[in-house]
Scaffold this motif. Sequence first.
Motif, PDB file in Angstrom:
ATOM      1  N   GLU A   8      43.818  25.083  35.950  1.00 43.85           N
ATOM      2  CA  GLU A   8      44.466  26.387  36.013  1.00 43.85           C
ATOM      3  C   GLU A   8      45.977  26.444  35.407  1.00 43.85           C
ATOM      4  OE1 GLU A   8      46.914  28.984  39.674  1.00 43.85           O
ATOM      5  OE2 GLU A   8      45.641  27.011  40.223  1.00 43.85           O
ATOM      6  N   VAL A   9      46.022  27.076  34.459  1.00 40.43           N
ATOM      7  CA  VAL A   9      47.312  27.254  33.790  1.00 40.43           C
ATOM      8  C   VAL A   9      48.242  27.915  34.560  1.00 40.43           C
ATOM      9  CG1 VAL A   9      48.422  28.439  31.732  1.00 40.43           C
ATOM     10  CG2 VAL A   9      46.003  27.313  31.630  1.00 40.43           C
ATOM     11  N   ARG A  10      49.265  27.352  34.979  1.00 41.86           N
ATOM     12  CA  ARG A  10      50.568  28.082  35.671  1.00 41.86           C
ATOM     13  C   ARG A  10      51.576  28.445  34.775  1.00 41.86           C
ATOM     14  NH1 ARG A  10      50.394  24.764  40.589  1.00 41.86           N
ATOM     15  NH2 ARG A  10      48.350  24.382  40.987  1.00 41.86           N
ATOM     16  N   GLU A  11      51.647  28.318  33.594  1.00 47.11           N
ATOM     17  CA  GLU A  11      52.840  28.835  32.713  1.00 47.11           C
ATOM     18  C   GLU A  11      52.351  28.291  31.674  1.00 47.11           C
ATOM     19  OE1 GLU A  11      57.599  28.893  32.478  1.00 47.11           O
ATOM     20  OE2 GLU A  11      56.845  27.725  33.845  1.00 47.11           O
ATOM     21  N   LYS A  12      52.233  29.591  30.593  1.00 46.85           N
ATOM     22  CA  LYS A  12      52.444  29.087  29.277  1.00 46.85           C
ATOM     23  C   LYS A  12      53.806  29.167  28.496  1.00 46.85           C
ATOM     24  CE  LYS A  12      47.953  31.443  28.473  1.00 46.85           C
ATOM     25  NZ  LYS A  12      47.211  32.559  27.419  1.00 46.85           N
ATOM     26  N   ILE A  13      54.472  28.105  28.358  1.00 50.05           N
ATOM     27  CA  ILE A  13      55.721  27.921  27.962  1.00 50.05           C
ATOM     28  C   ILE A  13      56.107  28.202  26.378  1.00 50.05           C
ATOM     29  CG2 ILE A  13      57.768  26.443  27.939  1.00 50.05           C
ATOM     30  CD1 ILE A  13      56.237  24.934  30.286  1.00 50.05           C
ATOM     31  N   GLY A  14      55.242  27.905  25.506  1.00 50.07           N
ATOM     32  CA  GLY A  14      55.618  28.148  24.146  1.00 50.07           C
ATOM     33  C   GLY A  14      54.668  27.359  23.463  1.00 50.07           C
ATOM     34  N   VAL A  15      54.486  27.977  22.029  1.00 50.94           N
ATOM     35  CA  VAL A  15      53.660  27.480  20.875  1.00 50.94           C
ATOM     36  C   VAL A  15      54.298  26.731  20.184  1.00 50.94           C
ATOM     37  CG1 VAL A  15      52.427  27.948  18.817  1.00 50.94           C
ATOM     38  CG2 VAL A  15      52.052  29.579  21.088  1.00 50.94           C
ATOM     39  N   ILE A  16      54.110  25.485  19.959  1.00 45.58           N
ATOM     40  CA  ILE A  16      54.684  24.209  19.069  1.00 45.58           C
ATOM     41  C   ILE A  16      54.296  24.364  17.667  1.00 45.58           C
ATOM     42  CG2 ILE A  16      55.020  21.848  18.622  1.00 45.58           C
ATOM     43  CD1 ILE A  16      54.508  21.453  21.951  1.00 45.58           C
ATOM     44  N   ASN A  18      50.973  26.308  14.888  1.00 43.42           N
ATOM     45  CA  ASN A  18      49.797  26.783  14.559  1.00 43.42           C
ATOM     46  C   ASN A  18      49.143  26.257  13.560  1.00 43.42           C
ATOM     47  OD1 ASN A  18      47.773  28.910  13.312  1.00 43.42           O
ATOM     48  ND2 ASN A  18      48.047  29.926  15.460  1.00 43.42           N
ATOM     49  N   ASN A  19      47.765  26.020  13.429  1.00 42.75           N
ATOM     50  CA  ASN A  19      47.067  25.228  12.251  1.00 42.75           C
ATOM     51  C   ASN A  19      46.051  26.144  11.718  1.00 42.75           C
ATOM     52  OD1 ASN A  19      44.803  25.146  14.004  1.00 42.75           O
ATOM     53  ND2 ASN A  19      44.988  22.766  14.032  1.00 42.75           N
ATOM     54  N   GLY A  20      46.332  27.490  12.002  1.00 43.33           N
ATOM     55  CA  GLY A  20      45.308  28.515  11.737  1.00 43.33           C
ATOM     56  C   GLY A  20      43.962  28.571  12.767  1.00 43.33           C
ATOM     57  N   LYS A  21      43.717  27.542  13.338  1.00 42.99           N
ATOM     58  CA  LYS A  21      42.623  27.531  13.942  1.00 42.99           C
ATOM     59  C   LYS A  21      42.872  27.416  15.733  1.00 42.99           C
ATOM     60  CE  LYS A  21      39.355  25.027  10.660  1.00 42.99           C
ATOM     61  NZ  LYS A  21      38.970  23.728  10.499  1.00 42.99           N
ATOM     62  N   SER A  22      43.818  26.843  15.974  1.00 41.84           N
ATOM     63  CA  SER A  22      44.401  26.613  17.350  1.00 41.84           C
ATOM     64  C   SER A  22      45.844  26.607  17.297  1.00 41.84           C
ATOM     65  CB  SER A  22      43.892  25.392  17.998  1.00 41.84           C
ATOM     66  OG  SER A  22      44.319  24.531  17.291  1.00 41.84           O
ATOM     67  N   ASN A  23      46.450  26.919  18.497  1.00 39.31           N
ATOM     68  CA  ASN A  23      47.853  26.868  18.884  1.00 39.31           C
ATOM     69  C   ASN A  23      47.901  25.375  19.670  1.00 39.31           C
ATOM     70  OD1 ASN A  23      48.683  29.037  17.801  1.00 39.31           O
ATOM     71  ND2 ASN A  23      48.043  30.350  19.699  1.00 39.31           N
ATOM     72  N   ILE A  24      49.002  24.545  19.160  1.00 41.18           N
ATOM     73  CA  ILE A  24      49.359  23.346  19.858  1.00 41.18           C
ATOM     74  C   ILE A  24      50.487  23.905  20.883  1.00 41.18           C
ATOM     75  CG2 ILE A  24      50.451  21.079  20.121  1.00 41.18           C
ATOM     76  CD1 ILE A  24      49.121  20.678  17.208  1.00 41.18           C
ATOM     77  N   GLU A  25      50.053  23.903  22.047  1.00 43.19           N
ATOM     78  CA  GLU A  25      51.127  24.711  23.207  1.00 43.19           C
ATOM     79  C   GLU A  25      51.383  23.641  24.185  1.00 43.19           C
ATOM     80  OE1 GLU A  25      49.514  28.363  24.619  1.00 43.19           O
ATOM     81  OE2 GLU A  25      48.434  28.707  22.746  1.00 43.19           O
ATOM     82  N   LEU A  26      52.757  24.094  24.680  1.00 43.41           N
ATOM     83  CA  LEU A  26      53.535  23.448  25.953  1.00 43.41           C
ATOM     84  C   LEU A  26      52.950  24.353  26.882  1.00 43.41           C
ATOM     85  CD1 LEU A  26      54.790  21.259  27.265  1.00 43.41           C
ATOM     86  CD2 LEU A  26      57.053  22.463  26.801  1.00 43.41           C
ATOM     87  N   ARG A  27      52.193  23.816  28.138  1.00 38.92           N
ATOM     88  CA  ARG A  27      51.988  24.763  29.304  1.00 38.92           C
ATOM     89  C   ARG A  27      52.284  23.787  30.426  1.00 38.92           C
ATOM     90  NH1 ARG A  27      46.409  27.885  28.149  1.00 38.92           N
ATOM     91  NH2 ARG A  27      46.947  28.607  26.146  1.00 38.92           N
ATOM     92  N   LEU A  28      52.290  24.546  31.560  1.00 36.16           N
ATOM     93  CA  LEU A  28      52.127  23.838  33.002  1.00 36.16           C
ATOM     94  C   LEU A  28      50.730  23.992  33.401  1.00 36.16           C
ATOM     95  CD1 LEU A  28      53.994  22.377  34.888  1.00 36.16           C
ATOM     96  CD2 LEU A  28      54.543  24.483  35.954  1.00 36.16           C
ATOM     97  N   VAL A  29      50.148  22.779  33.716  1.00 36.29           N
ATOM     98  CA  VAL A  29      48.799  23.039  34.021  1.00 36.29           C
ATOM     99  C   VAL A  29      48.307  22.146  35.101  1.00 36.29           C
ATOM    100  CG1 VAL A  29      46.222  22.837  33.159  1.00 36.29           C
ATOM    101  CG2 VAL A  29      48.217  23.506  31.402  1.00 36.29           C
ATOM    102  N   SER A  30      47.543  22.603  36.031  1.00 37.95           N
ATOM    103  CA  SER A  30      46.922  21.935  37.125  1.00 37.95           C
ATOM    104  C   SER A  30      45.456  21.536  36.893  1.00 37.95           C
ATOM    105  CB  SER A  30      47.022  22.724  38.412  1.00 37.95           C
ATOM    106  OG  SER A  30      46.424  22.075  39.443  1.00 37.95           O
ATOM    107  N   TRP A  31      45.230  20.286  36.762  1.00 39.51           N
ATOM    108  CA  TRP A  31      43.729  19.823  36.222  1.00 39.51           C
ATOM    109  C   TRP A  31      42.998  19.234  37.560  1.00 39.51           C
ATOM    110  CZ3 TRP A  31      41.924  20.565  31.663  1.00 39.51           C
ATOM    111  CH2 TRP A  31      42.744  20.797  30.462  1.00 39.51           C
TER     112      TRP A  31
END
Length: 78
Positions: A8-16, A18-31
């Motif tokens: 469950e993504v609790r918060e999308k904090i920011g994109v670190i 982008n490589n054209g295919k995906s975003n490397i992101e900092l998120r707050l996530v419950s696994w």
Amino acid sequence: MSKEFRYEVREKIGVIENNGKSNIELRLVSWNDGDAKYDIRPWWTDDKGIEKCGKGIRLTLEGLQKLAEIVEGIEVEV
């Protein structure tokens, strides 16, 4: 056989990055219904519109703070 997991993504904090295919992101996530942790990994949407994620790292608040201290100490040449 791969183990199923839930998140469950609790918060999308920011994109670190982008490589054209995906975003490397900092998120707050419950696994798997666990406590939410800070998470750095690639995220993308597949051709069916389903959000997917790649391998990454999870950090507690203390780990994120330590990472921030380390990054702050890096001297970058421009």
